[in-house]
Design an enzyme around this catalytic site. Structure first.
Site, PDB file in Angstrom:
ATOM      1  N   SER A 187     -11.696  -1.440   0.166  1.00 57.49           N
ATOM      2  CA  SER A 187     -10.371  -1.282   0.767  1.00 57.49           C
ATOM      3  C   SER A 187     -10.325  -1.823   2.191  1.00 57.49           C
ATOM      4  CB  SER A 187      -9.992   0.201   0.830  1.00 57.49           C
ATOM      5  OG  SER A 187      -9.188   0.545  -0.253  1.00 57.49           O
ATOM      6  N   ASP A 238       0.828  -1.204   0.000  1.00 60.07           N
ATOM      7  CA  ASP A 238       0.000   0.000   0.000  1.00 60.07           C
ATOM      8  C   ASP A 238       0.864   1.258   0.000  1.00 60.07           C
ATOM      9  OD1 ASP A 238      -2.228   1.919   0.876  1.00 60.07           O
ATOM     10  OD2 ASP A 238      -3.275   0.010   0.803  1.00 60.07           O
ATOM     11  N   HIS A 282      -3.671   5.215   4.199  1.00 53.34           N
ATOM     12  CA  HIS A 282      -4.471   4.076   3.793  1.00 53.34           C
ATOM     13  C   HIS A 282      -3.877   2.749   4.271  1.00 53.34           C
ATOM     14  CE1 HIS A 282      -6.090   1.492   0.401  1.00 53.34           C
ATOM     15  NE2 HIS A 282      -7.177   2.166   0.710  1.00 53.34           N
TER      16      HIS A 282
END
Ligand SMILES: *[C@@H]1O[C@H](CO)[C@@H](O)[C@H](O)[C@H]1NC(C)=O
Ligand SMILES: *[C@@H]1O[C@H](CO)[C@@H](O)[C@H](O)[C@H]1NC(C)=O
Length: 833
Positions: A395, A192, A230
């Protein structure tokens, strides 16, 4: 110890860390060359005047070369020159050993594209905010916390782990924790935008050896840009420690690694390295990103990345295979579908979609026949709380699944990547939301394109894993290319083509029962989004392998695109397979089904005869007249032999003009013939777009029947054909890769519906307080995620000074950021870019 030994050890140490020297794309060009064994990389380097930088991670015979920056692809030019000269003068040359050359083009850093606004007119269905928790459930929750000594302040808010309101709508994990199954000795890597290894919630479980920053080429994948939040959030869902900070991860004793790739442009070389980074130690790779979910993109990983993933399933984890988990995508409201994404529709990835806490399908979560399961995420006015309370989208679903798979590996570290898929499929629980359509599959499972086989039940999955008998190795049957070259009628009717697969063919290919089915196809069309394709198995299970996409205006059709389905899991594969291609819009845009190739993947009959799949080649799908190398190795039968021989004799390299030359059925019954077309169109004109209504009329006599049968006794022709094929294939591999140019986009984690303001505000505040400023604020509110009006209002009053918003945020100025019907999309100011 000799100096040379020392040097090579040092070299190995460097190599084992993946990216050895930071690649300086600003001042250099980089080429990845796949070399045969005849020539050393040094010879090739000196011949080309390049600098050999070492092997590309673990990918054998793939080497990285550096050159001064230059517009042209100098390697390609020299290879072409050499080819010309070879024709004239022959001889040998180090360049003859290059099987693949790929000039690296780092993709420009992309803005994270916001999740699309809710489609207009779609009502916001909120869960009943006032619904009180069940007191029995609260009591159970308290007992669990006491027994396990869970003091994490927001555990009570982590409904995805234990839901005291909507009973049963959680991942059902606490029973496992009580058995001591918490992810011990399992490792998940979050691929990520970074991972905050210094946060108190991740520090205890951080696995530094499995971590790497491919964006900054160092060993510490710490978040650096202001919107590098994230990855940390995803990591928290998996492995946030049981302590006094925030909440817990679903596998709170698992190790967690960070692999940073999303924060800057990287080339395919680095992405391939990332996907297999430390694949003996990292067991599960959690990927909450992919090509854009805009409803018009159709992109697959480049050849180097594909090879890395195939190699990882063969050699990672000591040969058991790395487990890849991908988020299905957030483009459902754009009409996007996860079969148009080459990562999510790969047989090597477990594609995970979302279901919300009321059991409803969230408007963003993409449907497709390649989706195996779903798990909980945002929707109906709530989200996932993993330190930051607004985490969501698919996600958030993928890491939750990855964490559950880590629990499975604690109990059974010996399971293969395919065992994991079997377990997920077999123990998933169908969801009755009153909307999703469910089919009963041949093995009695329920499958829905909306939810795959249903939601993951952690307890059920681990329970089954405890006594799971491992499946035999993979085997596959590839049909020859089926040449159709027929126009697709506009409207509902479509064009149907049937392929018969016999028991003998599958036996010869060593296939006992099916797992994945893929269809690689070429369709010409002036408006790609008008097309849809159904695949119907012999037992009439229907996969919508392609759907119409209203926003997809590409005039390119499908070019060697591979669709995938998991809906046929467990079928024998024997019988007639039909594909129906439809041109769903009567708008003057028309097209033609050129050809397709059916591949049945499954479990081997005889484990001893199973072989690993050869590395994919960038031109695997070019030889439309030739059975692929892979098939030749898998099925050493007259079927493959006859076909290969026939094909090679035919027209091996010519893409547009492929002769329709399928071996005739030995008994002399029907075979493929152009004359079947009218009949087919006539026949299918009675079909409607609803599979239920056309099934009864779906008769063998009415569709084009392309009988794919092997001719017997062509072994010698086969051997001859094989020789020619390898020669042709090798020459072809020299071509340059045209597919390594694609873009990434984060699948953004939030949906633009209102969160429950009271809860969110309170939780967010508490979370921050607990961190005491120690956590990197990846976990914090305030970022691209903050798009909930009522939430923001609440937040302001709690934690922000008036006007704070305007300092931290700018209202998006791109069309991407057009506000939805309710909320303005916001994006953060750029960080130190
Ligand atoms: C959930 O876990 C419990 C054990 O904690 C188990 O008895 C139950 O079967 C599991 N599944 C469901 C759907 O409740
Ligand atoms: C932990 O996992 C490794 C490899 O995955 C294995 O070799 C080792 O035996 C495991 N240790 C325990 C205590 O299970």
């Amino acid at each position: 110890m000799k100096i040379s030994t020392l040097l090579s050890l040092a070299g190995l140490a460097v190599l084992s860390h993946g990216a050895q020297v930071p690649r300086d794309y600003a001042n250099n060009d980089y080429y990845v060359l796949h070399l045969d064994r005849s020539t050393s990389p040094e010879q090739v380097a000196s011949r080309l005047g390049l600098r050999h930088e070492g092997q590309l991670s673990e990918l054998e015979h793939h080497h990285v070369f550096r050159a001064p920056k230059f517009d042209e692809d100098v390697v390609k030019r020299q290879i072409q020159e050499r080819k010309r000269r070879k024709r004239d003068v022959g001889g040998s040359d180090p360049l003859d050993s290059i099987l693949l050359s790929s000039k690296q083009k780092p993709r420009m850093h992309l803005e994270k594209r916001m999740i699309p606004p809710r489609p207009e007119g779609l009502p916001v269905v909120r869960r009943q905010e006032a619904a009180p928790p069940s007191s029995a459930a609260l009591q159970k929750q308290a007992e669990v916390m006491k027994t396990l000594d869970i003091a994490d302040p927001i555990f009570n808010e982590q409904w995805h782990l234990f839901n005291p309101v909507e009973i049963g709508h959680d991942v059902n994990v606490t029973g496992l924790w009580l058995e001591g199954i918490t992810g011990k000795n399992s490792t998940v890597a979050i691929v990520d935008d970074g991972l905050d290894m210094n946060s108190n919630d991740l520090k205890p479980n951080y696995f530094a050896e499995g971590s790497w920053d491919f964006n900054d080429a160092d060993a510490i994948p710490a978040p650096e840009l202001s919107d590098d939040r994230h990855g940390t959030r995803c990591a928290g869902e998996v492995s946030a420690a049981r302590n006094d900070v925030c909440g817990v991860g679903v596998a709170y004793d698992s190790r967690i690694a960070g692999i940073r790739i999303l924060s800057k442009a990287i080339g395919d070389a680095e992405e391939a390295e990332a996907m297999i980074f430390k694949y003996q130690d990292n067991q599960i790779y959690s990927c909450s990103w992919g090509p854009s979910d805009d409803g018009r993109t159709m992109e697959a990983p480049g050849i180097l990345i594909k090879r890395a993933m195939v190699q990882a399933t063969q050699k990672g984890r000591g040969g058991l295979g790395s487990v890849y988990v991908f988020a299905s995508g957030n483009g459902a409201s754009n009409g996007d579908n996860c079969n148009f994404d080459g990562y999510t529709n790969s047989i090597y990835s477990i594609t995970v979609g979302a279901v919300d806490r009321t059991g409803a399908h969230p408007y963003y979560s993409e449907l497709c026949s390649a989706q195996l399961v779903v798990t909980y995420s945002s929707g109906s006015g709530d989200a996932i709380n993993a330190c930051y309370s607004g985490h969501g989208g698919t996600s958030a679903a993928a890491p939750l699944a990855a964490g559950i798979f880590a629990l499975v590996l604690q109990v059974r570290p010996d399971l293969s990547w395919r065992d994991m898929q079997y377990l997920a499929m077999d123990t998933a629980v169908p969801i009755d939301d009153g909307v999703a359509e469910w089919q009963t599959t041949t093995i009695g499972k329920k499958f829905s394109h909306t939810f795959g086989y249903g939601k993951i039940d952690s307890y059920a999955m681990v329970e089954m894993a405890k006594t799971w008998e491992k499946v035999k190795p993979q085997a596959w049957y590839f049909s020859p290319w089926i040449h159709v070259k027929k126009n697709i009628p506009e409207g509902k009717d479509g064009l149907a083509v049937t392929v018969e697969v016999t028991a003998d063919m599958l036996k010869a290919a060593n296939v006992a029962r099916l797992e994945h089915v893929t269809v690689t196809m070429n369709v010409e069309h002036t408006r790609r989004g008008d097309l849809s394709v159904d695949l119907i198995s012999p037992s009439k299970v229907v996969s919508n392998i392609a759907v119409a996409r209203r926003l997809d205006t590409a005039g390119t059709g499908y070019k060697d695109w591979t669709f995938m389905s998991v809906a046929h899991w467990g079928e024998s594969g024997v019988g007639k397979w039909t594909i129906i291609v439809r041109d769903t819009e009567k708008n003057g845009n028309k097209g033609k089904l050129v050809d397709f190739h059916l591949k049945l993947w499954g479990e081997a009959i005889d484990a001893d005869k199973a072989k690993p799949l050869p590395m994919p080649d960038e031109h695997d799908d070019d030889d439309h007249n030739v059975i692929q190398t892979t098939t030749l190795q898998a099925s050493t039968t007259p079927i493959a032999a006859g076909t290969a021989a026939t094909s090679v004799k035919g027209n091996p390299s010519d893409h547009p003009e492929r002769p329709t030359k399928n071996p005739a059925k030995p008994s002399g019954t029907e075979k493929a013939s152009p004359s079947g077309t009218n009949e087919a169109q006539e026949a299918t004109s009675s079909a409607s777009s609803s599979w239920v209504s056309w099934l009864p009329s779906f008769g063998a006599s009415k569709t084009v029947q392309i009988w794919v049968y092997g001719a017997i006794g062509l072994i010698s022709a086969f051997c001859c054909g094989l020789g020619i094929y390898f020669w042709v294939a090798r020459r072809r591999r020299l071509r340059n890769d045209s597919r390594n140019n694609y873009e990434f986009e984060l699948i953004d984690e939030e949906e633009a519906e209102g969160l429950n303001p009271g809860e969110k505000g309170a939780v967010g505040k508490k979370a921050r307080r607990t961190r005491g400023g120690e956590l990197y604020d990846a976990f914090a509110e305030g970022s691209d995620d903050d798009q909930f009006e009522d939430y923001r209002d609440r937040e302001r009053s709690h934690t922000r000074l008036p006007g704070d918003d305007s300092e931290q945020y700018v209202v998006g100025d791109e069309s991407d950021d057009e506000s939805g019907d309710e909320k303005a999309e916001r994006k953060p100011l750029s960080g130190p870019r």
